[in-house]
Design a protein around this motif. Structure first.
Motif, PDB file in Angstrom:
ATOM      1  N   PRO A  29      46.657  43.053  48.177  1.00 56.37           N
ATOM      2  CA  PRO A  29      47.740  42.778  49.127  1.00 56.37           C
ATOM      3  C   PRO A  29      47.198  42.127  50.387  1.00 56.37           C
ATOM      4  O   PRO A  29      46.030  42.280  50.727  1.00 56.37           O
ATOM      5  CB  PRO A  29      48.299  44.182  49.414  1.00 56.37           C
ATOM      6  N   SER A  30      48.050  41.387  51.071  1.00 54.26           N
ATOM      7  CA  SER A  30      47.642  40.777  52.331  1.00 54.26           C
ATOM      8  C   SER A  30      47.326  41.880  53.338  1.00 54.26           C
ATOM      9  O   SER A  30      48.013  42.915  53.390  1.00 54.26           O
ATOM     10  CB  SER A  30      48.759  39.888  52.873  1.00 54.26           C
ATOM     11  N   PRO A  31      46.283  41.694  54.148  1.00 54.49           N
ATOM     12  CA  PRO A  31      45.933  42.722  55.140  1.00 54.49           C
ATOM     13  C   PRO A  31      47.094  42.996  56.090  1.00 54.49           C
ATOM     14  O   PRO A  31      47.840  42.097  56.482  1.00 54.49           O
ATOM     15  CB  PRO A  31      44.747  42.096  55.880  1.00 54.49           C
ATOM     16  N   VAL A  32      47.238  44.259  56.436  1.00 52.22           N
ATOM     17  CA  VAL A  32      48.284  44.685  57.359  1.00 52.22           C
ATOM     18  C   VAL A  32      47.676  44.862  58.745  1.00 52.22           C
ATOM     19  O   VAL A  32      46.639  45.517  58.888  1.00 52.22           O
ATOM     20  CB  VAL A  32      48.922  46.007  56.884  1.00 52.22           C
ATOM     21  N   THR A  33      48.289  44.291  59.738  1.00 55.07           N
ATOM     22  CA  THR A  33      47.832  44.478  61.115  1.00 55.07           C
ATOM     23  C   THR A  33      48.260  45.864  61.585  1.00 55.07           C
ATOM     24  O   THR A  33      49.441  46.213  61.503  1.00 55.07           O
ATOM     25  CB  THR A  33      48.439  43.422  62.046  1.00 55.07           C
ATOM     26  N   PRO A  34      47.308  46.676  62.047  1.00 59.20           N
ATOM     27  CA  PRO A  34      47.676  48.037  62.440  1.00 59.20           C
ATOM     28  C   PRO A  34      48.574  48.042  63.669  1.00 59.20           C
ATOM     29  O   PRO A  34      48.384  47.232  64.590  1.00 59.20           O
ATOM     30  CB  PRO A  34      46.328  48.695  62.735  1.00 59.20           C
ATOM     31  N   TYR A  36      45.077  54.515  65.523  1.00 53.76           N
ATOM     32  CA  TYR A  36      43.657  54.429  65.856  1.00 53.76           C
ATOM     33  C   TYR A  36      42.964  53.496  64.873  1.00 53.76           C
ATOM     34  O   TYR A  36      43.199  53.554  63.665  1.00 53.76           O
ATOM     35  CB  TYR A  36      43.006  55.817  65.820  1.00 53.76           C
ATOM     36  N   GLY A  37      42.102  52.637  65.404  1.00 55.33           N
ATOM     37  CA  GLY A  37      41.349  51.715  64.569  1.00 55.33           C
ATOM     38  C   GLY A  37      42.026  50.370  64.434  1.00 55.33           C
ATOM     39  O   GLY A  37      43.251  50.249  64.541  1.00 55.33           O
ATOM     40  N   LYS A  38      41.204  49.339  64.184  1.00 54.32           N
ATOM     41  CA  LYS A  38      41.691  47.961  64.090  1.00 54.32           C
ATOM     42  C   LYS A  38      41.784  47.459  62.655  1.00 54.32           C
ATOM     43  O   LYS A  38      42.214  46.342  62.414  1.00 54.32           O
ATOM     44  CB  LYS A  38      40.768  47.031  64.881  1.00 54.32           C
ATOM     45  N   GLY A  39      41.362  48.254  61.693  1.00 59.21           N
ATOM     46  CA  GLY A  39      41.367  47.819  60.306  1.00 59.21           C
ATOM     47  C   GLY A  39      42.720  47.980  59.639  1.00 59.21           C
ATOM     48  O   GLY A  39      43.614  48.674  60.133  1.00 59.21           O
TER      49      GLY A  39
END
Length: 444
Positions: free
Chosen positions: A32-37, A42-45
Motif C-alpha cells: 500500500p502507499s505510505p500513510v502520512t502519520p 508519535y513518530g514520523k513513519g
C-alpha cells in the motif's frame, strides 16, 4: 509488536520463519502507499502496521515518567477503538466501520494497558477487555488476528492487559480452558533440552525452540505483570529452574512458570553478553534489543532485578541508535520500551547511557500538556526541553563507552531485520483480511 515492538513488535524466530515462508505470496501483493502519520501520533513513519502499538507504548511510558501527554495524542488512541471494543493496528478513516478480521489482539492489549496507566478511560478499557474475552480461542490462547491459531506473544500480551484491568486470567476461559492453560501450552518443560526449559515457543511444533521475544512477553504475563512494570518483590538469588527427574517429560506447573521462565532468560542473557539474539533468515545473528528489553521487564516483575541489571546496563550502552536513528528518525516504540526498562530497572531515564529518553520520546509527538515537576523546573530556562537535574542529552556520542559507529551498525542490522519482519507480517495480515492466502500468524 514492534517498530520496537511489533515489534512488537515487533523479531521473533517464529515470526521470522513465518514471514520468510510467506514472502513469495507477499511479493504478489502490491504494497500500500505510505500513510502520512497524523500530527497527534508519535513518530514520523507510516502508521499502517504499528500506529496503535507505538502510540500505546509511548503514552504508557510517558505516563509512567509523570509526563502528561497532549489531549490530542490520547484522543487519537481512543478514537481508533472499534465499536466492538477491539483495536486494529491502524485505521485511517475512523468514520468507517471496522473490519473485524483486521482487529489486532496485540494492539488491543497495549491500548488497554495504556488507558489504564493514563486513568479516566474505564469505558474504553471495559470494552477492550470484553473484546479480548470474546476473541479468546477455544484452547485458551489468543491469536494476532481473530480466527488464527494462538501464539505465545499474543497470549502473553492479552493476559497482561487483563491483569492491568484487574481481571483474573484464571477466570477468563473458553471451552473450559483458561488463559493460563493457553499460555502454558507454549512453555517448554522437562521434555526439552536443559538450556531451553522454561522458555516459550512462538507456536508449538515438533522441533520448536524457545524464542526470546515470546519468552519475554509471555514471562511478564506469567509473573503477573503489565505495563508499566513495577515491583516491590525482589530476591538476590538466581531464579530456580524447573526440577526434572530423569526421563520425565513434565510440563511446567503454573506456580513455577515465572521462575522457570526467568531461569531460561537469565541463562540466555549470560550466554550472550547480557542480551538476547535475533536470528534473521539469511543473515548473521544480531543483538535483539526489543527481546532484551522485554526480558528485563519480565525479570524485574518476577522479582529478579539483580539478574536483570546487566541487560539493562547493556541496553543503556547500546540503545541509542535503535531508539533515535531509525529510518524515520526517532522510533517511538523503541524509545518508549527503553523508557519502561529504565523505570523498571531504576536507572535514570534522563541519562540512560547518555540519552534523555523522556525528551527523546516526548519530542517525537505532540507537545506534552505538562512535564514532571523536576523537569518543569529545569525547563523554565529551556521551554522546549524536559531535562531533569543530572539529565543526559540525546546524543549518541555518550553511550556507555561504546563506539557510535558500532552502535549505528548494530542498530541498522537490528532495525532492518526487525522492520522487515514487522512490515512483512502486517502486510500478510492485511492480505489475509482481503482474502489473499497467508501462512501462519506472527507478531509484529
Amino acid at each position: 509488536m514492534l517498530t520496537a515492538a511489533r515489534l512488537g513488535a515487533s523479531a521473533l524466530a517464529g515470526l521470522l520463519l513465518a514471514a520468510g515462508a510467506a514472502a513469495p505470496a507477499l511479493a504478489d501483493t502490491p504494497a500500500p502507499s505510505p500513510v502520512t502519520p497524523p500530527a497527534a501520533l508519535y513518530g514520523k513513519g507510516d502508521p499502517t502496521y504499528d500506529g496503535v502499538w507505538r502510540q500505546s507504548l509511548a503514552l504508557t511510558a510517558l505516563a509512567a515518567a509523570k509526563v502528561v501527554p497532549a489531549d490530542s495524542a490520547v484522543s487519537w488512541l481512543t478514537g481508533q477503538q472499534c465499536a466492538d471494543g477491539g483495536w486494529p493496528s491502524f485505521r485511517a478513516d475512523t468514520s468507517a466501520a471496522c473490519d473485524a478480521k483486521t482487529e489486532d489482539s496485540n494492539a488491543t492489549a497495549v491500548a488497554v494497558q495504556a488507558l489504564v496507566a493514563l486513568g479516566g478511560h474505564q469505558d474504553a478499557v471495559t470494552k477492550g477487555v470484553g473484546w479480548l474475552k470474546a476473541n479468546q480461542n477455544a484452547d485458551g490462547t489468543w491469536a494476532y488476528n481473530p480466527g488464527s491459531p494462538g501464539d505465545a506473544d499474543s497470549t502473553g500480551l492479552a493476559i497482561s492487559a487483563l491483569t492491568a484491568a484487574h481481571t483474573d486470567p484464571a477466570q477468563v476461559a473458553k471451552a473450559g480452558r483458561t488463559a493460563w492453560d493457553g499460555l502454558a501450552a507454549f512453555q517448554l518443560g522437562c521434555a526439552a533440552p536443559a538450556a531451553e526449559r522454561g522458555g516459550f515457543v512462538y507456536q508449538p511444533a515438533a522441533d520448536a525452540k524457545a524464542n526470546g521475544l515470546a519468552s519475554g512477553q509471555a514471562s511478564l504475563a506469567t509473573a503477573g505483570g503489565a505495563l508499566p512494570v513495577t515491583t516491590t518483590d525482589r530476591t538476590d538469588a538466581a531464579p530456580a529452574a524447573q526440577a526434572c527427574a530423569d526421563g520425565a517429560a513434565t510440563a511446567v506447573p503454573h506456580a513455577q512458570s515465572a521462575e522457570a521462565a526467568s531461569a531460561y532468560l537469565v541463562g540466555q542473557l549470560n550466554a550472550n553478553g547480557q542480551h538476547l539474539m535475533l536470528a534473521t533468515p539469511g543473515a548473521e545473528p544480531a543483538p535483539d534489543l526489543n527481546a532484551t528489553s522485554w526480558a528485563v521487564l519480565s525479570l524485574v516483575k518476577a522479582g529478579h532485578p539483580h539478574q536483570a541489571a546487566g541487560a539493562a546496563d547493556w541496553l543503556a550502552g547500546n540503545g541509542y541508535s535503535w531508539a533515535a536513528k531509525g529510518k524515520n528518525g526517532t522510533d517511538p516504540a523503541a524509545a518508549a520500551t527503553l523508557l519502561l526498562v529504565a523505570r523498571a530497572a531504576k536507572l535514570d531515564p534522563y541519562n540512560f547511557g547518555g540519552t534523555n529518553l523522556v525528551q527523546l520520546l516526548a519530542d517525537s509527538g505532540p507537545k506534552p500538556a505538562a512535564l514532571p515537576s523536576a523537569a518543569a523546573s529545569a525547563a523554565s530556562a529551556n521551554p522546549d526541553g524536559t531535562e531533569a537535574p543530572g539529565s543526559g542529552i540525546t546524543d549518541g556520542e555518550d553511550n556507555g563507552g561504546f563506539s557510535p559507529i558500532w552502535l549505528v551498525g548494530t542498530g541498522l542490522v537490528v532495525g532492518i531485520g526487525g522492520g522487515l519482519m514487522i512490515s512483512l507480517n502486517r502486510r500478510r495480515q492485511a492480505a489475509a483480511a482481503a482474502g489473499t492466502p497467508a501462512k501462519d500468524d506472527g507478531q509484529q
